[in-house]
Design a protein around this motif. Structure first.
Motif, PDB file in Angstrom:
ATOM      1  N   ASP A 184       9.313  -8.444 -18.879  1.00  0.00           N
ATOM      2  CA  ASP A 184      10.106  -9.406 -19.677  1.00  0.00           C
ATOM      3  C   ASP A 184       9.576 -10.829 -19.563  1.00  0.00           C
ATOM      4  OD1 ASP A 184      11.781  -7.421 -20.488  1.00  0.00           O
ATOM      5  OD2 ASP A 184      13.312  -7.785 -18.976  1.00  0.00           O
ATOM      6  N   SER A 185       8.607 -11.059 -18.685  1.00  0.00           N
ATOM      7  CA  SER A 185       8.083 -12.405 -18.460  1.00  0.00           C
ATOM      8  C   SER A 185       7.460 -12.964 -19.744  1.00  0.00           C
ATOM      9  CB  SER A 185       7.026 -12.359 -17.354  1.00  0.00           C
ATOM     10  OG  SER A 185       6.310 -13.571 -17.307  1.00  0.00           O
ATOM     11  N   THR A 186       7.451 -14.282 -19.856  1.00  0.00           N
ATOM     12  CA  THR A 186       6.790 -14.917 -21.007  1.00  0.00           C
ATOM     13  C   THR A 186       5.280 -15.020 -20.780  1.00  0.00           C
ATOM     14  OG1 THR A 186       7.269 -17.049 -19.991  1.00  0.00           O
ATOM     15  CG2 THR A 186       8.795 -16.304 -21.700  1.00  0.00           C
ATOM     16  N   SER A 187       4.824 -14.776 -19.552  1.00  0.00           N
ATOM     17  CA  SER A 187       3.394 -14.877 -19.216  1.00  0.00           C
ATOM     18  C   SER A 187       2.648 -13.635 -19.697  1.00  0.00           C
ATOM     19  CB  SER A 187       3.229 -15.032 -17.696  1.00  0.00           C
ATOM     20  OG  SER A 187       1.926 -14.654 -17.294  1.00  0.00           O
ATOM     21  N   LEU A 219      11.323   1.597 -17.725  1.00  0.00           N
ATOM     22  CA  LEU A 219      10.042   2.162 -18.169  1.00  0.00           C
ATOM     23  C   LEU A 219       9.976   2.299 -19.683  1.00  0.00           C
ATOM     24  CD1 LEU A 219       7.346   3.575 -17.279  1.00  0.00           C
ATOM     25  CD2 LEU A 219       8.605   5.729 -17.345  1.00  0.00           C
ATOM     26  N   TRP A 220      10.993   2.928 -20.297  1.00  0.00           N
ATOM     27  CA  TRP A 220      10.924   3.151 -21.741  1.00  0.00           C
ATOM     28  C   TRP A 220      10.919   1.840 -22.537  1.00  0.00           C
ATOM     29  CZ3 TRP A 220       8.594   7.233 -22.767  1.00  0.00           C
ATOM     30  CH2 TRP A 220       8.868   8.450 -22.139  1.00  0.00           C
ATOM     31  N   PRO A 221      11.760   0.845 -22.209  1.00  0.00           N
ATOM     32  CA  PRO A 221      11.644  -0.422 -22.950  1.00  0.00           C
ATOM     33  C   PRO A 221      10.254  -1.052 -22.826  1.00  0.00           C
ATOM     34  CG  PRO A 221      13.711  -0.359 -21.747  1.00  0.00           C
ATOM     35  CD  PRO A 221      12.925   0.839 -21.301  1.00  0.00           C
ATOM     36  N   ALA A 222       9.662  -1.008 -21.606  1.00  0.00           N
ATOM     37  CA  ALA A 222       8.337  -1.624 -21.405  1.00  0.00           C
ATOM     38  C   ALA A 222       7.255  -0.893 -22.196  1.00  0.00           C
ATOM     39  CB  ALA A 222       7.982  -1.634 -19.919  1.00  0.00           C
ATOM     40  N   LEU A 223       7.437   0.417 -22.405  1.00  0.00           N
ATOM     41  CA  LEU A 223       6.424   1.192 -23.135  1.00  0.00           C
ATOM     42  C   LEU A 223       6.678   1.211 -24.647  1.00  0.00           C
ATOM     43  CD1 LEU A 223       5.941   4.311 -20.809  1.00  0.00           C
ATOM     44  CD2 LEU A 223       4.549   2.238 -20.942  1.00  0.00           C
ATOM     45  N   LEU A 224       7.947   1.252 -25.061  1.00  0.00           N
ATOM     46  CA  LEU A 224       8.250   1.443 -26.483  1.00  0.00           C
ATOM     47  C   LEU A 224       8.386   0.137 -27.267  1.00  0.00           C
ATOM     48  CD1 LEU A 224      10.677   4.474 -26.160  1.00  0.00           C
ATOM     49  CD2 LEU A 224       8.466   4.469 -27.349  1.00  0.00           C
ATOM     50  N   LEU A 225       8.937  -0.899 -26.653  1.00  0.00           N
ATOM     51  CA  LEU A 225       9.147  -2.145 -27.418  1.00  0.00           C
ATOM     52  C   LEU A 225       7.827  -2.757 -27.913  1.00  0.00           C
ATOM     53  CD1 LEU A 225      12.128  -3.764 -25.454  1.00  0.00           C
ATOM     54  CD2 LEU A 225      12.192  -2.514 -27.621  1.00  0.00           C
ATOM     55  N   PRO A 226       6.735  -2.722 -27.109  1.00  0.00           N
ATOM     56  CA  PRO A 226       5.481  -3.301 -27.630  1.00  0.00           C
ATOM     57  C   PRO A 226       4.908  -2.544 -28.833  1.00  0.00           C
ATOM     58  CG  PRO A 226       5.372  -3.044 -25.236  1.00  0.00           C
ATOM     59  CD  PRO A 226       6.590  -2.314 -25.692  1.00  0.00           C
ATOM     60  N   VAL A 227       5.285  -1.256 -28.986  1.00  0.00           N
ATOM     61  CA  VAL A 227       4.677  -0.460 -30.066  1.00  0.00           C
ATOM     62  C   VAL A 227       5.692  -0.129 -31.167  1.00  0.00           C
ATOM     63  CG1 VAL A 227       2.898   0.482 -28.562  1.00  0.00           C
ATOM     64  CG2 VAL A 227       5.051   1.725 -28.780  1.00  0.00           C
ATOM     65  N   ALA A 228       6.802  -0.871 -31.188  1.00  0.00           N
ATOM     66  CA  ALA A 228       7.873  -0.584 -32.152  1.00  0.00           C
ATOM     67  C   ALA A 228       7.692  -1.317 -33.477  1.00  0.00           C
ATOM     68  CB  ALA A 228       9.225  -0.960 -31.537  1.00  0.00           C
ATOM     69  N   GLY A 229       6.658  -2.162 -33.579  1.00  0.00           N
ATOM     70  CA  GLY A 229       6.465  -2.938 -34.807  1.00  0.00           C
ATOM     71  C   GLY A 229       7.471  -4.073 -34.911  1.00  0.00           C
ATOM     72  N   ASN A 230       7.514  -4.740 -36.088  1.00  0.00           N
ATOM     73  CA  ASN A 230       8.392  -5.911 -36.234  1.00  0.00           C
ATOM     74  C   ASN A 230       9.582  -5.657 -37.158  1.00  0.00           C
ATOM     75  OD1 ASN A 230       7.060  -5.767 -38.622  1.00  0.00           O
ATOM     76  ND2 ASN A 230       6.083  -7.784 -38.513  1.00  0.00           N
ATOM     77  N   LYS A 231       9.746  -4.404 -37.591  1.00  0.00           N
ATOM     78  CA  LYS A 231      10.834  -4.080 -38.516  1.00  0.00           C
ATOM     79  C   LYS A 231      12.181  -4.066 -37.775  1.00  0.00           C
ATOM     80  CE  LYS A 231      12.421  -0.130 -41.184  1.00  0.00           C
ATOM     81  NZ  LYS A 231      12.220   1.265 -41.558  1.00  0.00           N
ATOM     82  N   VAL A 232      13.252  -4.500 -38.433  1.00  0.00           N
ATOM     83  CA  VAL A 232      14.605  -4.360 -37.877  1.00  0.00           C
ATOM     84  C   VAL A 232      15.050  -2.922 -38.160  1.00  0.00           C
ATOM     85  CG1 VAL A 232      17.005  -5.115 -38.054  1.00  0.00           C
ATOM     86  CG2 VAL A 232      15.163  -6.816 -38.180  1.00  0.00           C
ATOM     87  N   TYR A 233      15.414  -2.204 -37.116  1.00  0.00           N
ATOM     88  CA  TYR A 233      15.744  -0.770 -37.234  1.00  0.00           C
ATOM     89  C   TYR A 233      17.182  -0.590 -37.735  1.00  0.00           C
ATOM     90  CZ  TYR A 233      11.489   0.707 -34.751  1.00  0.00           C
ATOM     91  OH  TYR A 233      10.184   0.949 -34.389  1.00  0.00           O
ATOM     92  N   SER A 234      17.412   0.501 -38.425  1.00  0.00           N
ATOM     93  CA  SER A 234      18.745   0.799 -38.957  1.00  0.00           C
ATOM     94  C   SER A 234      19.684   1.216 -37.828  1.00  0.00           C
ATOM     95  CB  SER A 234      18.659   1.937 -39.978  1.00  0.00           C
ATOM     96  OG  SER A 234      18.349   3.156 -39.292  1.00  0.00           O
TER      97      SER A 234
END
Length: 310
Positions: A184-187, A219-234
């Motif tokens: 979650d760091s900004t670095s 683990l899942w947020p760290a792995l999935l959020l970077p590859v989720a694209g920029n779309k707002v999900y339904s």
């Protein structure tokens, strides 16, 4: 007759502090060029012990010298990792950042990793790494820069070896969970350190899947959020995800621009989903839908290949 360089190195052991300081400054200047490094490498047996005894004023010179793998190997032999760790946790050390960078260079060697892991000492095994992880996880808000952000690179280095991965995945120590939370760091340097370490730890997925999934809420947020694209999900999509993922994907957000992080996340997901229990866990967080949406918006060929592999 002694050469100029031999004389200079002799001054590193001079009884007079100003003479010693002047010699350190000149040596440091030499380490800034390739020619200077090569000249000092010829006198490594004299230069490295002298500089290591002056660790605080000579830290920058040692960091530069340690970029040469032969010199780094000599430093490991001379117990430089022990010395650097001792100085790093000495009250009021002003050179924390340089010492961490020195450790980054020394742990690029197998012998350096073994030394940092304290592999030969059953009682002390892992103590250095636990201290570094604690500093990595508690120092990010310091006002004087971020002296421990390069610890992420040390963790990537040690997790390239099985002994390092086993230490990081030991559930009694709980190190991986602490490390992942730094995603979650900004670095960007911290993010890359975390993603590289997690990806390397996933090489143990076949034998250590349960220990990896113990940290699944991070683990899942760290792995999935970077590859989720920029779309707002339904709402239909996010209702099938845990709150820590769904709440982020239901709003506008900044995406992870760094393609290396996206590739590392996808490689980690691939290794997890090779295991049946890993696939079940991946489906349970609506992972396939996230990869589908992320892939549709991906333009980088290397990242697209990593999606396709999964």
């Amino acid at each position: 007759m002694a050469t100029e360089l031999e004389e200079l190195l002799g001054f590193l052991s001079a009884p007079s502090p100003p003479v010693k300081k002047a010699a350190v400054d000149i040596v440091q200047g030499l380490t800034g060029s390739e020619d200077g490094l090569q000249s000092l490498a010829r006198y490594a047996d004299v230069a490295i012990p002298s500089l290591s005894r002056l660790l605080e004023p000579a830290a920058e010179a040692l960091v530069n010298l340690s970029q040469n793998s032969d010199l780094a190997a000599k430093m490991v032999e001379m117990h430089m990792i022990e010395a650097a760790m001792g100085m790093l946790y000495k009250q009021g050390s002003e050179i924390s950042r340089l010492l961490v960078m020195l450790l980054v260079n020394l742990t690029q060697l197998d012998a350096g990793i073994d030394s940092l892991l304290q592999s030969g000492d059953e009682k002390m095994h892992g103590l250095h790494v636990m201290k570094l992880v604690r500093s990595f996880c508690t120092s990010s808000n310091e006002k004087k820069g971020d002296p421990f952000e390069h610890v992420g690179s040390i963790l990537v280095n040690i997790s390239k070896k099985e002994a390092g991965r086993k230490l990081l995945l030991d559930p009694k120590r709980g190190l991986l969970k602490q490390i992942i939370r730094q995603f979650d760091s900004t670095s960007l340097l911290r993010k890359k350190g975390v993603s590289g370490t997690v990806r390397n730890c996933c090489f143990e997925a076949e034998s250590q899947l349960q220990n990896l999934l113990l940290a699944s809420e991070f683990l899942w947020p760290a792995l999935l959020l970077p590859v989720a694209g920029n779309k707002v999900y339904s709402e239909q999509d996010t209702s099938k995800m845990p709150l820590e993922i769904g709440s982020v994907l239901s709003i506008d957000r900044e995406v992870v621009d760094d393609p290396d992080i996206r590739v590392q996340a996808l490689e980690a997901i691939y290794m997890l989903t090779l295991q049946e229990a890993g696939r079940r866990a991946f489906w349970s967080v609506n992972g396939p839908r996230i990869l589908q949406v992320g892939y549709e918006g991906e333009a980088n060929p290397k990242v697209m290949e990593a999606y396709e592999q999964v």
